[in-house]
Design a protein around this motif. Structure first.
Motif, PDB file in Angstrom:
ATOM      1  N   GLU A 171       0.708  -1.190  -0.247  1.00 20.63           N
ATOM      2  CA  GLU A 171       0.085   0.105  -0.041  1.00 20.63           C
ATOM      3  C   GLU A 171       0.784   1.167   0.054  1.00 20.63           C
ATOM      4  OE1 GLU A 171      -3.035  -0.195  -0.551  1.00 20.63           O
ATOM      5  OE2 GLU A 171      -3.132  -2.372  -0.304  1.00 20.63           O
ATOM      6  N   VAL A 172       0.435   2.242  -0.484  1.00 20.04           N
ATOM      7  CA  VAL A 172       1.008   3.569  -0.764  1.00 20.04           C
ATOM      8  C   VAL A 172       0.265   4.469   0.280  1.00 20.04           C
ATOM      9  CG1 VAL A 172       1.172   5.719  -2.442  1.00 20.04           C
ATOM     10  CG2 VAL A 172       1.245   3.296  -3.268  1.00 20.04           C
ATOM     11  N   GLU A 173       1.017   5.295   1.064  1.00 16.18           N
ATOM     12  CA  GLU A 173       0.512   6.262   2.073  1.00 16.18           C
ATOM     13  C   GLU A 173       0.647   7.654   1.799  1.00 16.18           C
ATOM     14  OE1 GLU A 173       2.976   5.410   5.676  1.00 16.18           O
ATOM     15  OE2 GLU A 173       4.561   6.415   5.071  1.00 16.18           O
ATOM     16  N   ARG A 174       1.410   8.034   0.835  1.00 14.18           N
ATOM     17  CA  ARG A 174       1.766   9.374   0.615  1.00 14.18           C
ATOM     18  C   ARG A 174       2.154   9.590  -0.969  1.00 14.18           C
ATOM     19  NH1 ARG A 174       5.771  13.546   1.605  1.00 14.18           N
ATOM     20  NH2 ARG A 174       5.005  15.485   2.545  1.00 14.18           N
ATOM     21  N   VAL A 175       1.486  10.593  -1.541  1.00 12.56           N
ATOM     22  CA  VAL A 175       1.777  11.032  -2.956  1.00 12.56           C
ATOM     23  C   VAL A 175       2.064  12.449  -2.890  1.00 12.56           C
ATOM     24  CG1 VAL A 175       0.831  10.896  -5.489  1.00 12.56           C
ATOM     25  CG2 VAL A 175       0.174   9.052  -3.470  1.00 12.56           C
ATOM     26  N   TYR A 176       3.033  12.778  -4.101  1.00 14.37           N
ATOM     27  CA  TYR A 176       3.095  13.903  -4.363  1.00 14.37           C
ATOM     28  C   TYR A 176       3.901  14.049  -6.011  1.00 14.37           C
ATOM     29  CZ  TYR A 176       5.692  18.594  -4.620  1.00 14.37           C
ATOM     30  OH  TYR A 176       6.114  19.889  -4.768  1.00 14.37           O
ATOM     31  N   ALA A 177       3.030  15.173  -6.626  1.00 17.72           N
ATOM     32  CA  ALA A 177       3.163  15.008  -8.087  1.00 17.72           C
ATOM     33  C   ALA A 177       3.391  16.424  -8.594  1.00 17.72           C
ATOM     34  CB  ALA A 177       2.039  14.285  -8.520  1.00 17.72           C
ATOM     35  N   LYS A 178       3.833  16.479  -9.972  1.00 16.89           N
ATOM     36  CA  LYS A 178       4.095  17.594 -10.610  1.00 16.89           C
ATOM     37  C   LYS A 178       3.631  17.400 -12.056  1.00 16.89           C
ATOM     38  CE  LYS A 178       5.365  20.731  -7.777  1.00 16.89           C
ATOM     39  NZ  LYS A 178       4.571  22.047  -7.374  1.00 16.89           N
ATOM     40  N   TYR A 184      -9.728  -0.137  -8.198  1.00 18.32           N
ATOM     41  CA  TYR A 184     -10.065   0.873  -7.403  1.00 18.32           C
ATOM     42  C   TYR A 184      -8.813   1.608  -6.725  1.00 18.32           C
ATOM     43  CZ  TYR A 184     -12.696   3.515  -3.687  1.00 18.32           C
ATOM     44  OH  TYR A 184     -13.340   4.496  -2.830  1.00 18.32           O
ATOM     45  N   GLU A 185      -8.023   0.699  -6.166  1.00 16.03           N
ATOM     46  CA  GLU A 185      -6.836   1.254  -5.294  1.00 16.03           C
ATOM     47  C   GLU A 185      -6.024   2.138  -6.182  1.00 16.03           C
ATOM     48  OE1 GLU A 185      -6.441   1.481  -1.966  1.00 16.03           O
ATOM     49  OE2 GLU A 185      -8.237   0.289  -1.654  1.00 16.03           O
ATOM     50  N   ALA A 186      -5.591   1.426  -7.512  1.00 15.68           N
ATOM     51  CA  ALA A 186      -4.997   2.410  -8.521  1.00 15.68           C
ATOM     52  C   ALA A 186      -5.445   3.609  -8.625  1.00 15.68           C
ATOM     53  CB  ALA A 186      -4.776   1.491  -9.767  1.00 15.68           C
ATOM     54  N   MET A 187      -6.873   3.810  -8.835  1.00 20.15           N
ATOM     55  CA  MET A 187      -7.610   5.034  -8.944  1.00 20.15           C
ATOM     56  C   MET A 187      -7.345   6.052  -7.819  1.00 20.15           C
ATOM     57  SD  MET A 187     -11.187   4.346 -10.597  1.00 20.15           S
ATOM     58  CE  MET A 187     -11.604   5.940 -10.498  1.00 20.15           C
ATOM     59  N   ARG A 188      -7.210   5.453  -6.649  1.00 22.13           N
ATOM     60  CA  ARG A 188      -6.973   6.396  -5.343  1.00 22.13           C
ATOM     61  C   ARG A 188      -5.799   6.838  -5.449  1.00 22.13           C
ATOM     62  NH1 ARG A 188      -6.417   3.993  -0.603  1.00 22.13           N
ATOM     63  NH2 ARG A 188      -7.084   5.774   0.550  1.00 22.13           N
ATOM     64  N   ILE A 189      -4.656   6.027  -5.928  1.00 24.51           N
ATOM     65  CA  ILE A 189      -3.314   6.509  -6.119  1.00 24.51           C
ATOM     66  C   ILE A 189      -3.349   7.671  -7.399  1.00 24.51           C
ATOM     67  CG2 ILE A 189      -0.897   6.170  -6.658  1.00 24.51           C
ATOM     68  CD1 ILE A 189      -1.460   3.247  -5.693  1.00 24.51           C
ATOM     69  N   ALA A 190      -3.959   7.406  -8.418  1.00 22.18           N
ATOM     70  CA  ALA A 190      -4.022   8.271  -9.639  1.00 22.18           C
ATOM     71  C   ALA A 190      -4.587   9.626  -9.040  1.00 22.18           C
ATOM     72  CB  ALA A 190      -4.558   7.688 -10.731  1.00 22.18           C
ATOM     73  N   LEU A 191      -5.802   9.443  -8.414  1.00 22.38           N
ATOM     74  CA  LEU A 191      -6.430  10.799  -8.124  1.00 22.38           C
ATOM     75  C   LEU A 191      -5.775  11.488  -6.965  1.00 22.38           C
ATOM     76  CD1 LEU A 191     -10.181   9.189  -8.387  1.00 22.38           C
ATOM     77  CD2 LEU A 191      -9.017  10.891 -10.096  1.00 22.38           C
ATOM     78  N   ALA A 192      -5.154  10.708  -6.187  1.00 23.04           N
ATOM     79  CA  ALA A 192      -4.269  11.688  -5.192  1.00 23.04           C
ATOM     80  C   ALA A 192      -3.285  12.461  -5.948  1.00 23.04           C
ATOM     81  CB  ALA A 192      -3.916  10.434  -4.269  1.00 23.04           C
ATOM     82  N   ALA A 193      -2.454  11.907  -6.989  1.00 20.59           N
ATOM     83  CA  ALA A 193      -1.629  12.354  -7.790  1.00 20.59           C
ATOM     84  C   ALA A 193      -2.177  13.697  -8.337  1.00 20.59           C
ATOM     85  CB  ALA A 193      -0.893  11.321  -8.754  1.00 20.59           C
ATOM     86  N   ALA A 207      -4.644   8.059   3.156  1.00 24.02           N
ATOM     87  CA  ALA A 207      -5.767   7.564   4.242  1.00 24.02           C
ATOM     88  C   ALA A 207      -6.819   8.578   4.237  1.00 24.02           C
ATOM     89  CB  ALA A 207      -5.148   7.594   5.492  1.00 24.02           C
ATOM     90  N   LYS A 208      -6.721   9.852   3.780  1.00 22.85           N
ATOM     91  CA  LYS A 208      -7.700  10.660   3.396  1.00 22.85           C
ATOM     92  C   LYS A 208      -8.821  10.675   2.408  1.00 22.85           C
ATOM     93  CE  LYS A 208      -4.842  14.332   5.651  1.00 22.85           C
ATOM     94  NZ  LYS A 208      -4.308  15.700   5.540  1.00 22.85           N
ATOM     95  N   LEU A 209      -8.490   9.474   1.423  1.00 23.08           N
ATOM     96  CA  LEU A 209      -9.204   9.323   0.269  1.00 23.08           C
ATOM     97  C   LEU A 209     -10.225   8.084   0.732  1.00 23.08           C
ATOM     98  CD1 LEU A 209      -7.145   9.739  -2.865  1.00 23.08           C
ATOM     99  CD2 LEU A 209      -8.820  11.442  -1.744  1.00 23.08           C
TER     100      LEU A 209
END
Length: 335
Positions: A190-197, A307-316, A329-331
């Motif tokens: 599992e991924v806990e944190r995402v940062y993107a540009k 669904y989880e892959a979408m969570r990561i993408a939308l967090a990005a 965790a906020k999604l």
């Protein structure tokens, strides 16, 4: 014998339809598309029928067991629900939906209608990625520390130019590098944190670029790079751990290499080649999904994984929008 109906005669619809047509245990019932001429050419090639609507196909076909949805992302929910309402098992191309709310609704609806929902995250069926996953599980590189993936090519041109509409497609992050998010989660948890540009919103949709940093619960750090600014499609990864590295480059003559570190600090490279496949990764993916229907077994990639892959993408995408890191965790976490 599985009787399959494909919705959509675009690139992915054609790939899926051709795979079904090559399977001995499958009857390709037909292809649904509003573009009768485009669908007609594909249907003639595969010796199947053309339908203008799903309703027409359901009414005129003697039997349909599975409906495969290969439409633009923003249409997935409508047609997955139509298939489930008709009592048909569903295969849907990735990403599952444009929003988490739609994805959750689709998963719950299929569950209520007692039909299976499979999502086409095909990267798990590419031999190089499966081999890398196996090597990671076997401890070939030890505890993974730093990971880098790259995926890129030209801007996709499709019906109604829908990829250019960010509200409908989700752009480069949701449509393309979601492949890498799924693969990395498969390997490292599992991924806990995402940062993107990215270049999103700067008027360069057709030469888009994104760089996403993922921090996993395990401590692994991943850098996921995606681009729509290249002429030729390519994909790469480097998986580095305490014991060694797994390196893949689709443009290389020897694409997959596993390197182990010796105790003394030197290294030795060992190539792990894969033989050319008789069947494409898409064929293997669809064959696997149909096998799961026959056996009542769970697929390699589940709707929850999608669904989880979408969570990561939308967090990005949220990080790109705000310029700040996003805690997963906020999604919404479960369906």
């Amino acid at each position: 014998m599985h009787h399959v109906l494909v919705i959509g005669a675009g690139t992915m619809g054609s790939v899926h339809a051709e795979a079904y047509a090559a399977m001995n245990h499958v009857k390709l019932v037909g292809i649904v598309d509003i573009r009768q001429e485009v669908a007609g050419k594909l249907a003639d090639k595969l010796q199947t029928r053309v339908f203008g609507t799903v309703e027409e196909a359901l009414e005129q076909s003697e039997r349909i067991d599975v409906i495969d949805v290969c439409l633009p992302t923003y249409l997935h929910k409508e047609y997955v629900k139509k298939a489930a309402e008709a009592g048909k098992h569903v295969i849907c191309e990735k990403p599952l939906a444009r929003t988490l709310e739609d994805a959750q609704e689709m998963i719950e609806f299929c569950r209520e209608k007692n039909v299976r929902l499979f999502v086409g995250h095909v990267l798990r069926f590419f031999p190089e990625y499966r081999e890398a996953k196996k090597l990671v599980d076997q401890g070939a590189i030890g505890d993974a520390a730093v990971v880098r993936t790259t995926r890129g090519g030209g801007f996709p041109r499709a019906w109604n130019h829908w990829y250019a509409d960010f509200q409908n497609s989700g752009g480069l992050v949701l449509d393309m590098i979601i492949h890498d998010f799924d693969f990395l989660r498969w390997c490292f948890g599992e991924v806990e944190r995402v940062y993107a540009k990215s270049l999103l919103g700067r008027g360069h949709y057709d030469v888009d670029y994104a760089l996403v940093t993922l921090r996993f619960v395990s401590g692994t750090i991943a850098h996921v790079e995606g681009t729509w600014a290249h002429d030729r499609f390519m994909m790469k990864f480097e998986l580095a751990g305490k014991k060694g590295m797994i390196d893949f480059d689709s443009t290389s003559d020897r694409p997959l290499v596993s390197t182990s570190r010796e105790v003394a600090g030197g290294s030795v490279g060992v190539a792990v080649p894969e033989s050319p496949l008789k069947r494409s990764s898409y064929y293997l993916e669809l064959e696997h999904f149909l096998s799961c229907l026959e056996k009542g077994s769970n697929p390699i990639v589940t709707a929850q994984d999608a669904y989880e892959a979408m969570r990561i993408a939308l967090a990005a995408l949220e990080s790109i929008k705000t310029g700040k890191p996003v805690e997963l965790a906020k999604l919404p976490q479960t369906v």
